[in-house]
Enzyme design. Structure first.
Site, PDB file in Angstrom:
ATOM      1  N   GLU A  13      18.126 -43.727  -1.087  1.00 22.64           N
ATOM      2  CA  GLU A  13      16.966 -44.406  -0.497  1.00 22.64           C
ATOM      3  C   GLU A  13      17.093 -44.691   0.981  1.00 22.64           C
ATOM      4  O   GLU A  13      16.094 -44.731   1.690  1.00 22.64           O
ATOM      5  CB  GLU A  13      16.695 -45.757  -1.189  1.00 22.64           C
ATOM      6  CG  GLU A  13      16.517 -45.684  -2.685  1.00 22.64           C
ATOM      7  CD  GLU A  13      17.804 -46.036  -3.391  1.00 22.64           C
ATOM      8  OE1 GLU A  13      18.858 -45.546  -2.970  1.00 22.64           O
ATOM      9  OE2 GLU A  13      17.754 -46.800  -4.368  1.00 22.64           O
ATOM     10  N   ASP A 100      19.084 -46.133  -6.561  1.00 25.88           N
ATOM     11  CA  ASP A 100      19.699 -47.261  -7.265  1.00 25.88           C
ATOM     12  C   ASP A 100      19.463 -47.197  -8.771  1.00 25.88           C
ATOM     13  O   ASP A 100      18.431 -46.707  -9.241  1.00 25.88           O
ATOM     14  CB  ASP A 100      19.147 -48.589  -6.727  1.00 25.88           C
ATOM     15  CG  ASP A 100      19.612 -48.872  -5.310  1.00 25.88           C
ATOM     16  OD1 ASP A 100      20.642 -48.307  -4.902  1.00 25.88           O
ATOM     17  OD2 ASP A 100      18.941 -49.653  -4.616  1.00 25.88           O
ATOM     18  N   ASP A 102      18.338 -49.026 -11.184  1.00 29.67           N
ATOM     19  CA  ASP A 102      17.475 -50.059 -11.737  1.00 29.67           C
ATOM     20  C   ASP A 102      16.066 -49.480 -11.822  1.00 29.67           C
ATOM     21  O   ASP A 102      15.856 -48.295 -11.573  1.00 29.67           O
ATOM     22  CB  ASP A 102      17.516 -51.349 -10.914  1.00 29.67           C
ATOM     23  CG  ASP A 102      17.121 -51.140  -9.452  1.00 29.67           C
ATOM     24  OD1 ASP A 102      16.574 -50.067  -9.121  1.00 29.67           O
ATOM     25  OD2 ASP A 102      17.357 -52.045  -8.640  1.00 29.67           O
ATOM     26  N   GLU A 104      13.343 -49.883  -9.990  1.00 32.22           N
ATOM     27  CA  GLU A 104      12.815 -49.355  -8.732  1.00 32.22           C
ATOM     28  C   GLU A 104      13.474 -48.037  -8.376  1.00 32.22           C
ATOM     29  O   GLU A 104      12.805 -47.086  -7.966  1.00 32.22           O
ATOM     30  CB  GLU A 104      13.039 -50.379  -7.609  1.00 32.22           C
ATOM     31  CG  GLU A 104      12.177 -51.621  -7.686  1.00 32.22           C
ATOM     32  CD  GLU A 104      10.707 -51.321  -7.479  1.00 32.22           C
ATOM     33  OE1 GLU A 104      10.366 -50.514  -6.593  1.00 32.22           O
ATOM     34  OE2 GLU A 104       9.885 -51.881  -8.227  1.00 32.22           O
ATOM     35  N   TYR A 327      26.688 -53.298  -6.449  1.00 36.28           N
ATOM     36  CA  TYR A 327      25.231 -53.405  -6.383  1.00 36.28           C
ATOM     37  C   TYR A 327      24.800 -54.856  -6.567  1.00 36.28           C
ATOM     38  O   TYR A 327      25.293 -55.562  -7.452  1.00 36.28           O
ATOM     39  CB  TYR A 327      24.605 -52.526  -7.469  1.00 36.28           C
ATOM     40  CG  TYR A 327      23.113 -52.365  -7.321  1.00 36.28           C
ATOM     41  CD1 TYR A 327      22.572 -51.918  -6.126  1.00 36.28           C
ATOM     42  CD2 TYR A 327      22.257 -52.661  -8.369  1.00 36.28           C
ATOM     43  CE1 TYR A 327      21.201 -51.766  -5.983  1.00 36.28           C
ATOM     44  CE2 TYR A 327      20.891 -52.510  -8.246  1.00 36.28           C
ATOM     45  CZ  TYR A 327      20.369 -52.066  -7.037  1.00 36.28           C
ATOM     46  OH  TYR A 327      19.018 -51.916  -6.896  1.00 36.28           O
ATOM     47  N   ARG A 329      21.676 -56.257  -7.118  1.00 40.93           N
ATOM     48  CA  ARG A 329      20.565 -56.665  -7.991  1.00 40.93           C
ATOM     49  C   ARG A 329      21.016 -56.495  -9.439  1.00 40.93           C
ATOM     50  O   ARG A 329      20.931 -55.403 -10.005  1.00 40.93           O
ATOM     51  CB  ARG A 329      19.301 -55.843  -7.691  1.00 40.93           C
ATOM     52  CG  ARG A 329      18.588 -56.318  -6.441  1.00 40.93           C
ATOM     53  CD  ARG A 329      17.262 -55.613  -6.236  1.00 40.93           C
ATOM     54  NE  ARG A 329      17.438 -54.313  -5.603  1.00 40.93           N
ATOM     55  CZ  ARG A 329      17.478 -54.129  -4.285  1.00 40.93           C
ATOM     56  NH1 ARG A 329      17.384 -55.158  -3.479  1.00 40.93           N
ATOM     57  NH2 ARG A 329      17.623 -52.925  -3.785  1.00 40.93           N
ATOM     58  N   HIS A 374      25.249 -52.917 -14.176  1.00 40.81           N
ATOM     59  CA  HIS A 374      26.085 -53.249 -15.321  1.00 40.81           C
ATOM     60  C   HIS A 374      27.338 -54.033 -14.967  1.00 40.81           C
ATOM     61  O   HIS A 374      28.241 -54.138 -15.772  1.00 40.81           O
ATOM     62  CB  HIS A 374      26.469 -51.960 -16.045  1.00 40.81           C
ATOM     63  CG  HIS A 374      25.275 -51.152 -16.437  1.00 40.81           C
ATOM     64  ND1 HIS A 374      24.317 -51.614 -17.304  1.00 40.81           N
ATOM     65  CD2 HIS A 374      24.871 -49.914 -16.050  1.00 40.81           C
ATOM     66  CE1 HIS A 374      23.374 -50.688 -17.459  1.00 40.81           C
ATOM     67  NE2 HIS A 374      23.686 -49.659 -16.709  1.00 40.81           N
TER      68      HIS A 374
END
Length: 901
Positions: A13, A100, A102, A104, A327, A329, A374
């Protein structure tokens, strides 16, 4: 890794992430960035493709009558990115989508797949830290795209679009133009409003107590300690927790002391005899905190570092992309076996083996539907770099150190110690009668009981590395209060006895950390969205900051009231949390996207609950004035939210503006009546202007007090009266006709400059200034308007012009030290539009809740960081956006894919 001659395109991203990952991969990999999302629902009519413009659903970008099919368009600033990625894709053998891990990130990967239409094999590459080993493992173990996650993100996006685009227009019509409603933002706003309502309904109660300094003798350490009055005879002395929100005493067997009664008793206790009645000691144990997840990181960074949630996530994102942390989030508090080994090894190295428990500590998430990444947020890698080894500085160093310490602490031994409670008997020299302040009953007593508590920590354990941040009214885990070694029957002496008076306090307003904690407690929204939610409600004038407290505006009251009365389900805490659970079910493959959207918009089949569509279209009559009116008790004065701001109005129709920084709970009937002493529109006649023969009046207007001439009824169309704002040294009550004539004489012609252009001195909304053609320069004092000479004015214009028209020679209003993020000196300056903080490159205007006097270095750094994050204003797009290509999801999807426009 790639074999000889094999080439793969890796797409992430952000450019920073691309650069870091590229340094770990060989020449067989090309790493590029999508720079965030590449496609989304249209944000305006200009982005809707021509063939859809006639469709009634095109405004929202969601065809609710065709299985809620979304219309995706490529964002104007991403067209060049798509062309570049297609060109790179043409010369590779494989595409790795490394966004990422997740919702998004999965959605970005899916949109890239739709736009690029690769003819080479495609794999999903996932990792939760950017280290050589993690990237190598991700390349070696790719997976397929998770369409359940894509479905969950798309459903969330469509729900939010329908909510915002259907409900916001109601706010425009009934409250004020350009307002916004949001599925989570409106609920967060309601939380802040509800807390202010509690404060407004709160009634303080006064109560008194007695504090004593008791002396146990020089043979013990410490010889003196503090104690508080606990009982009078058999009645416990009432404290703040014994009163309800209306100031009423609750409970039984209580004695409510007034200030007068407490003072009388304190005087008698000065001559009392004291002895230890009992000593109770208990072991104290405190277990370590779990490693950080998103919300706990936001809360502790807020409490310990003073960071906003947005600032925390921005710095954490940078640390992650540069390979310093995992990560950021995540709902998980789990540490991998590698991370546990690294933490335990560093604990032993830095603190010694005595701080290391025999077995590793394992943590499990208590968050419902814990998902996203995770692992907990921790330092990256198999060996944790100490803060000094990272080479970081500023915000990055401070946040990394917080994460590093918390991770190590999570693998350390418990803190242990002892808590002691001592009861002390006090025998009065003679019995006396005490009157209860609530009931008036007399209580005769000859003895009282004092209480003292202490805590000592004998082994700090994890507290050696990390102590969690607490709110102002809480006690830190490492706080200690030592008491001397005491035994029952030991005599004591009172060195001091004094009466103290207290008032009960209203519930504290939310701060960013406590609001994040409340949203998580209610299971509203996702942790990854909390920072943007808080940013939204503060930027839309629903909430402002007073210090660190979040204060709702009266506009927020009006909007919340409309939603509560006409869209109650949409701002219901339980409904919003249940909807979040449903979205999680979609991500887990346990709920169908189409059914969820249909139930939300049209209402469940066979249910009496209305869907969003019916709620919006069957509203009936809404009394807009009533919604925006908030009576101040039975005073006859009401607060109203108007199109141009908030004002108070009395029964006679007099109005006065409400200051922007006045909190709702501070706007009492008394304060309102003070404001109404200078009502809007009320005129005070000063006399007649000799030059024109017109009456001159003083008035209070939207932008403050001013004087003006009153034109006759038959004045020519377009005629304008002379008008002048009052100087800061003037007031409506004392301004004279002479003062008014002086103001009306402005602008004053200072003279003609050497280049032939006239220079005038004027008074404006933002203070005194000079004007030469279109070039304006600020003056430092109102008196200069009348005293400045032509030579002095030309000297000002000879200086380089700075932003806002201020003179280059003007010094800073306050110096604040170096910005922790850039190392550059921060100062506050006075600009044309008010005070602002700058580091020489970035300027940030002070908010209405800020003041020059109270500005701290931490707050200044926060304002500058927020301004940097916004970046320069985007350029307006001049070309029409084309629609995204039609395509279907991968065949592994669990439902038939909708067409994509």
């Amino acid at each position: 890794m790639a074999t000889a001659g094999f080439k793969a395109l890796v797409i992430v991203e952000s450019p920073a992430k691309a650069t870091k990952i590229a340094s770990f991969l060989g020449s067989g990999y090309v790493v590029e960035s999508s720079r965030g999302h590449v496609a989304d629902l249209p944000t305006g009519a200009s982005e809707v493709p021509a063939k859809y413009k006639g469709e009634k659903w095109a405004r929202t970008g969601v065809n609710v009558d065709n299985n809620f099919e979304p219309l995706y368009v490529v964002q104007p600033d991403k067209k060049a990115t798509i062309r570049e990625l297609k060109a790179k894709l043409a010369s590779v053998d494989e595409l790795l989508l490394a966004t990422d891990e997740d919702r998004e990130g999965e959605a970005i990967a899916w949109h890239l797949l739709q736009q690029l239409k690769p003819k080479v094999p495609v794999r999903r590459m996932v990792f939760h830290e950017i280290t050589p080993q993690a990237i190598a493992e991700a390349v070696a173990n790719p997976r397929e795209l998770d369409t359940d996650l894509v479905d969950a993100q798309e459903t969330r996006r469509i729900l939010d679009r329908l909510y915002g685009y259907e409900v916001s227009p109601v706010l425009w019509k009934k409250v004020m133009p350009k307002l916004s409603a949001g599925r989570v933002q409106s609920v967060a706003t309601r939380l802040v409003v509800d807390r202010e309502r509690e404060r407004m309904a709160f009634r303080a109660a006064s109560f008194a107590g007695i504090e004593a300094v008791l002396n146990a003798g020089e043979a013990v350490e410490p010889p003196t300690f503090a104690a508080t009055l606990h009982q009078v005879s058999d009645l416990r002395v009432a404290t703040g927790r014994d009163f309800d929100a209306q100031g009423r005493l609750t409970g039984k067997s209580l004695l409510h002391l007034s200030a007068e009664q407490a003072q009388s008793l304190a005087t008698a206790l000065e001559a009392a005899s004291y002895a230890v009645a009992s000593v109770e000691a208990k072991p104290y144990t405190r277990r370590p905190y779990a490693p950080f997840r998103t919300t706990t990181l936001q809360q502790d960074a807020g409490r310990k570092l003073g960071f906003t949630a947005e600032r925390t996530m921005r710095v954490a994102q940078d640390l992650y992309e540069r390979g310093f942390i995992t990560y950021m989030r995540t709902d998980s508090v789990t540490l991998s076996a590698t991370a546990i080994s690294a933490a335990r090894a560093q604990v032993k190295q830095l603190f010694g083996g005595q701080y290391l428990p025999e077995a590793p500590r394992l943590y499990t998430s208590k968050v419902k539907n814990a998902q996203e990444a995770h692992e907990a947020i921790r330092p990256a890698g198999e060996h944790f770099a100490t803060p000094a080894e990272t080479g970081l500085g500023g915000d990055g160093l401070r946040l990394y150190e917080l994460i590093w310490k918390r991770t190590l602490a999570s693998q350390m031994k418990d803190a242990v110690g002892e808590t002691v409670t001592v009861r002390i008997g006090a025998t009065l020299p003679q019995r006396m009668a005490i009157s209860d302040a609530t009931t008036g009953e007399l209580v005769e007593t000859g003895r009282c009981t004092f209480s003292a508590s202490g805590r000592t920590i004998t082994f700090p354990g994890f507290l050696k590395a990390y102590v969690v941040g607490v709110d102002d009214d809480e006690t830190s885990d490492d706080a200690q209060a030592r008491l001397p070694q005491l035994v029952a029957g030991a005599p004591l002496r009172a060195d001091e006895v004094k009466a103290v008076v207290h008032d009960t306090r209203p519930p504290a307003r939310y701060t960013e950390p406590s609001l994040v904690a409340k949203l998580e407690e209610l299971e509203i929204g996702r942790p990854s969205t909390y920072a943007s939610i808080i940013r939204t409600i503060t930027s839309r004038d629903y909430v402002f900051k007073k210090g660190s407290a979040l204060v709702p505006t009266w506009l927020a009251f009006a909007v919340t009231r409309l939603l509560e009365e006409h869209f109650p389900k949409l701002v219901d805490y339980t409904f919003t949390a249940a909807l979040e659970d449903t979205l999680d079910d979609i991500a887990n493959g346990q709920a169908a996207r189409l059914q969820v959207l249909s139930d939300f918009y049209f209402g469940p089949d066979g249910s009496t609950h209305q869907g969003l569509h019916a709620l919006v279209n069957e509203l009936g009559e809404i009394d807009a004035r009533e919604l925006s009116t908030h009576p101040l008790g039975d005073s006859g004065v009401a607060v109203r939210v108007g199109r141009y701001g908030t004002y108070v109005e009395d029964a006679e129709g007099r109005r006065a503006n409400v200051p922007d920084d006045l909190a709702p709970d501070e706007l009492t009937a008394e304060v309102a009546n003070e404001l109404l002493q200078q009502p809007l529109g009320e005129e005070r006649e000063l006399g007649t202007a000799p030059e024109t023969g017109l009456p001159v009046v003083a008035k209070n207007g939207r932008y403050g007090p001013y004087v003006t001439e009153v034109l006759p009824a038959d004045a020519a169309k377009g005629a304008k009266p002379r008008t002048g704002s009052l100087f800061a040294s003037m007031s409506l009550d004392t301004v004279t006709l002479a003062d008014a004539l002086t103001l009306l004489s402005l602008p004053r012609v200072v003279g003609t400059a050497a280049d032939g252009v006239e220079i005038t001195a004027q008074n404006g909304r933002y203070g005194p200034y000079l004007k030469k053609g279109t070039d304006s320069r600020s003056l430092t004092a109102e008196e200069q308007i009348f005293s400045i000479t032509l030579a002095e004015a030309e000297a000002i214009y000879a200086q380089p012009k700075t932003r806002g028209g201020a003179r280059a020679a003007a010094g800073p209003l306050k110096e604040l030290g170096n910005d922790p993020a850039t190392g550059k000196p921060m100062v506050i300056k006075d600009g044309r539009f008010g005070a602002y903080v700058t580091d020489g490159e970035v300027n940030a205007t002070l908010r209405r809740s800020d003041s020059v006097e109270a500005m701290t270095a931490e707050r200044a750094a926060e304002l500058l960081a927020e301004k940097r994050a916004k970046g320069p204003a985007p350029k307006r797009a001049t070309r029409r956006t084309s629609s995204a290509s039609k395509s279907a999801r991968s065949s592994s999807a669990k439902r038939a894919p909708a067409k994509r426009a």
